[in-house]
Write a protein that holds these residues in place. Sequence first.
Motif, PDB file in Angstrom:
ATOM      1  N   SER A 372       1.220 -10.450  -8.974  1.00 25.07           N
ATOM      2  CA  SER A 372       0.344 -11.400  -8.172  1.00 25.07           C
ATOM      3  C   SER A 372       0.315 -11.394  -7.254  1.00 25.07           C
ATOM      4  N   ASP A 373       1.639 -11.601  -6.182  1.00 27.20           N
ATOM      5  CA  ASP A 373       2.821 -11.334  -4.721  1.00 27.20           C
ATOM      6  C   ASP A 373       2.050  -9.782  -4.239  1.00 27.20           C
ATOM      7  N   LEU A 374       1.221  -9.866  -2.837  1.00 23.78           N
ATOM      8  CA  LEU A 374       0.733  -8.814  -3.048  1.00 23.78           C
ATOM      9  C   LEU A 374       2.499  -7.812  -2.039  1.00 23.78           C
ATOM     10  N   LEU A 375       3.143  -8.452  -0.840  1.00 19.12           N
ATOM     11  CA  LEU A 375       3.861  -7.277  -1.153  1.00 19.12           C
ATOM     12  C   LEU A 375       4.797  -7.421  -2.155  1.00 19.12           C
ATOM     13  N   LEU A 376       4.663  -7.896  -2.804  1.00 19.80           N
ATOM     14  CA  LEU A 376       6.055  -7.807  -3.931  1.00 19.80           C
ATOM     15  C   LEU A 376       5.089  -6.557  -5.222  1.00 19.80           C
ATOM     16  N   ASN A 377       3.516  -6.527  -4.920  1.00 23.62           N
ATOM     17  CA  ASN A 377       3.020  -6.073  -5.306  1.00 23.62           C
ATOM     18  C   ASN A 377       2.819  -4.041  -4.396  1.00 23.62           C
ATOM     19  N   LEU A 378       3.332  -3.832  -3.160  1.00 24.15           N
ATOM     20  CA  LEU A 378       3.710  -2.753  -2.558  1.00 24.15           C
ATOM     21  C   LEU A 378       4.698  -2.388  -2.429  1.00 24.15           C
ATOM     22  N   SER A 379       5.494  -2.792  -2.639  1.00 24.75           N
ATOM     23  CA  SER A 379       7.339  -2.648  -2.890  1.00 24.75           C
ATOM     24  C   SER A 379       7.841  -1.910  -4.216  1.00 24.75           C
ATOM     25  N   ALA A 380       6.326  -2.455  -5.444  1.00 19.52           N
ATOM     26  CA  ALA A 380       6.452  -1.635  -5.878  1.00 19.52           C
ATOM     27  C   ALA A 380       5.855  -0.433  -6.492  1.00 19.52           C
ATOM     28  N   LYS A 381       5.111  -0.400  -5.578  1.00 23.78           N
ATOM     29  CA  LYS A 381       4.029   1.110  -5.647  1.00 23.78           C
ATOM     30  C   LYS A 381       4.157   1.508  -5.078  1.00 23.78           C
ATOM     31  N   THR A 382       5.346   1.719  -3.546  1.00 18.60           N
ATOM     32  CA  THR A 382       6.203   2.046  -2.947  1.00 18.60           C
ATOM     33  C   THR A 382       7.626   2.679  -4.036  1.00 18.60           C
ATOM     34  N   MET A 404      -3.179   3.735  -2.735  1.00 17.43           N
ATOM     35  CA  MET A 404      -2.153   2.334  -1.802  1.00 17.43           C
ATOM     36  C   MET A 404      -2.833   2.394  -0.683  1.00 17.43           C
ATOM     37  N   ARG A 405      -3.613   3.086  -0.267  1.00 16.22           N
ATOM     38  CA  ARG A 405      -3.618   2.877   1.138  1.00 16.22           C
ATOM     39  C   ARG A 405      -5.340   2.351   1.153  1.00 16.22           C
ATOM     40  N   ASN A 406      -5.857   2.295   0.026  1.00 14.68           N
ATOM     41  CA  ASN A 406      -7.618   1.706   0.038  1.00 14.68           C
ATOM     42  C   ASN A 406      -7.653   0.341  -0.997  1.00 14.68           C
ATOM     43  N   PHE A 407      -6.475   0.291  -1.271  1.00  8.16           N
ATOM     44  CA  PHE A 407      -5.525  -1.664  -2.034  1.00  8.16           C
ATOM     45  C   PHE A 407      -5.463  -2.273  -0.554  1.00  8.16           C
ATOM     46  N   ILE A 408      -4.387  -1.578  -0.164  1.00 12.88           N
ATOM     47  CA  ILE A 408      -3.996  -1.651   1.479  1.00 12.88           C
ATOM     48  C   ILE A 408      -5.385  -2.044   2.578  1.00 12.88           C
ATOM     49  N   ASN A 409      -5.539  -1.564   3.225  1.00 17.07           N
ATOM     50  CA  ASN A 409      -7.582  -1.764   3.630  1.00 17.07           C
ATOM     51  C   ASN A 409      -8.273  -2.640   2.755  1.00 17.07           C
ATOM     52  N   ARG A 410      -8.166  -3.258   1.611  1.00 17.55           N
ATOM     53  CA  ARG A 410      -8.987  -4.086   0.994  1.00 17.55           C
ATOM     54  C   ARG A 410      -8.845  -5.088   0.891  1.00 17.55           C
ATOM     55  N   LYS A 411      -7.455  -5.413   1.369  1.00 17.76           N
ATOM     56  CA  LYS A 411      -6.797  -6.584   0.871  1.00 17.76           C
ATOM     57  C   LYS A 411      -6.554  -6.905   1.931  1.00 17.76           C
ATOM     58  N   LYS A 412      -6.002  -8.316   2.573  1.00 16.20           N
ATOM     59  CA  LYS A 412      -5.908  -9.351   3.599  1.00 16.20           C
ATOM     60  C   LYS A 412      -4.063  -9.778   3.507  1.00 16.20           C
ATOM     61  N   ILE A 413      -3.828  -8.342   4.153  1.00 13.97           N
ATOM     62  CA  ILE A 413      -2.266  -8.214   4.563  1.00 13.97           C
ATOM     63  C   ILE A 413      -1.326  -8.728   6.284  1.00 13.97           C
ATOM     64  N   MET A 414      -0.770  -9.240   6.273  1.00 20.37           N
ATOM     65  CA  MET A 414      -0.668  -9.245   7.845  1.00 20.37           C
ATOM     66  C   MET A 414      -0.595  -8.002   8.441  1.00 20.37           C
ATOM     67  N   THR A 415      -0.927  -8.165   9.644  1.00 18.34           N
ATOM     68  CA  THR A 415      -1.221  -6.732  10.314  1.00 18.34           C
ATOM     69  C   THR A 415       0.709  -6.397  10.414  1.00 18.34           C
ATOM     70  N   TYR A 416       1.342  -7.140  10.696  1.00 19.95           N
ATOM     71  CA  TYR A 416       2.939  -6.326  10.635  1.00 19.95           C
ATOM     72  C   TYR A 416       3.393  -5.219   9.411  1.00 19.95           C
ATOM     73  N   LYS A 418       1.365  -4.532   7.540  1.00 18.08           N
ATOM     74  CA  LYS A 418      -0.320  -3.272   6.852  1.00 18.08           C
ATOM     75  C   LYS A 418       0.501  -1.833   8.380  1.00 18.08           C
ATOM     76  N   THR A 419       0.549  -2.840   8.866  1.00 17.50           N
ATOM     77  CA  THR A 419       1.476  -0.755  10.001  1.00 17.50           C
ATOM     78  C   THR A 419       2.172  -0.632   9.322  1.00 17.50           C
ATOM     79  N   HIS A 420       2.911  -0.929   9.093  1.00 16.60           N
ATOM     80  CA  HIS A 420       4.270  -0.445   8.102  1.00 16.60           C
ATOM     81  C   HIS A 420       4.206   0.571   7.113  1.00 16.60           C
ATOM     82  N   TYR A 421       2.914  -0.027   5.685  1.00 16.58           N
ATOM     83  CA  TYR A 421       2.972   0.794   4.949  1.00 16.58           C
ATOM     84  C   TYR A 421       2.074   1.731   4.726  1.00 16.58           C
ATOM     85  N   LEU A 422       1.135   1.507   6.222  1.00 21.14           N
ATOM     86  CA  LEU A 422       0.017   2.636   5.842  1.00 21.14           C
ATOM     87  C   LEU A 422       0.869   3.668   7.090  1.00 21.14           C
ATOM     88  N   ASN A 423       1.641   4.119   7.808  1.00 19.98           N
ATOM     89  CA  ASN A 423       2.695   4.334   8.798  1.00 19.98           C
ATOM     90  C   ASN A 423       3.508   5.635   7.761  1.00 19.98           C
TER      91      ASN A 423
END
Length: 466
Positions: A372-382, A404-416, A418-423
């Motif tokens: 449920s934690d967005l950053l933990l979710n992104l870490s798991a996807k990574t 993963m890209r769609n997930f990031i663009n869909r969720k409200k994630i801090m710009t910092y 968002k930029t790191h993961y999209l790159n």
Amino acid sequence: MVSSKLYELFDTLPRQDIRQLKKAVASPFFNQRQHVEALLDYLIHCKFERKVLPEREEAFARLFPERRFDDHKLRLSMSLLLKVMEQYLIYQQVNAQEVNAQLALARAYRALKLPRHFKKSLTKAHQLQKNRGLRHAEYYQDAYALRLEEYRFHASQRRMEDLHLQPVQENLEAAFITAKLRQSCFALSHRAVYKTEYDLGMLPEMLSYIRRSNMLDLPSVAVYYYCYLALTQPEEHRHFEKFKALTLAHQALFPKDELRDLFLLATNFCIRQMNKGVKRFAREGLSIYREGLSNQVLLLNGQLSRFTYRNIVAKAIVARELDWAVDFVHQYKTKLEAQYRESTFCFNLAWLEYERKHYELALDLINRSAFSDLLLNLSAKTIAMKIYFELGAYELLYAHLEAMRNFINRKKIMTYHKTHYLNMIKFTKKLLDLPPVAPQQRARLKANILGSSAVAEKNWLLSQLP
């Protein structure tokens, strides 16, 4: 009613405290209104016997059975009960500080001009102070207060030969210097994270005084002095080593909450050094965490923070203590806060299994967990992304990166973030698109990754371009 300050406090108190509170509410010293006592009885009845939430109308009927519901009158009863509960908490806190309680009693006897009573209570306060074992800033503050009270008593008796002022001065100085150093260390640690500037006032003059006096003979001063040097001169690792050695040697002199803060100051220093590429600080930090687990100083109310749990795993991975870390995540799973327990456990175990190249186990843990934690979710996807790449499952990886890209663009994630993961996703796709033999393209991609200051998993990406 359940949203009131009264119920929030009542629902937080342990059952033992509620039993003591019931005695306080029944005492005329605290309360002389029967409806206030009846309200507490009603709350106890709802929580422990009926196991239901209290209702306003029902509560009023219990308090005033012959009257029509009056919300204002109920609020008055609730306010009075809250006041009694707060008085009980004050009484509880004051009496928990035995030295200060005896000092307050001695102060009262001095005001009443009862020298025999004063001497007895002050002697008891001194004995309690001596037996505490602690030697932190508050210890010296209490010692100063005791000596000052003694001075005031002798001055009131006009016994000028008994005015021993040197201990008053020494304890005040020890209390102030220790507290000032401690607060300065906290300010510097906060500044390192949040980039906030603080004016540390007279600290430079104090440091000069410490160096030319014998203040470093006091462990509390020495611990924070070397902590300050480590924070202000991080490249001089000898300061950190001295700080760490002093902290571990004098653990018994600090209360548990302050010792926890010292351990966190030390581990945060190690994290900053690791971020600078000084890998040996992974083992330094891990050794501090192990000590903190051993003496339970890292536990707060019997629980281990999920952030500390993850930091321990991170350091163990860098130090390649993988088997120990697997044992750790299993052993301390039950110490995690219940609402985060399963997701935190599964993520960290998956991370370790990935590092141990047990890819199927890692993917299974990730796929059966709801993060449920967005950053933990992104870490798991990574982690899943890296596994697909290392297994050569490129079709799965393409689909995963797009999802993963769609997930990031869909969720409200801090710009910092968002930029790191999209790159990261962008560079991973470029890795996949590289021809088998293309040295110039590989060199160009490597240069682009190195030149990017905002990319997650930068080291992993570079490791794919040897």
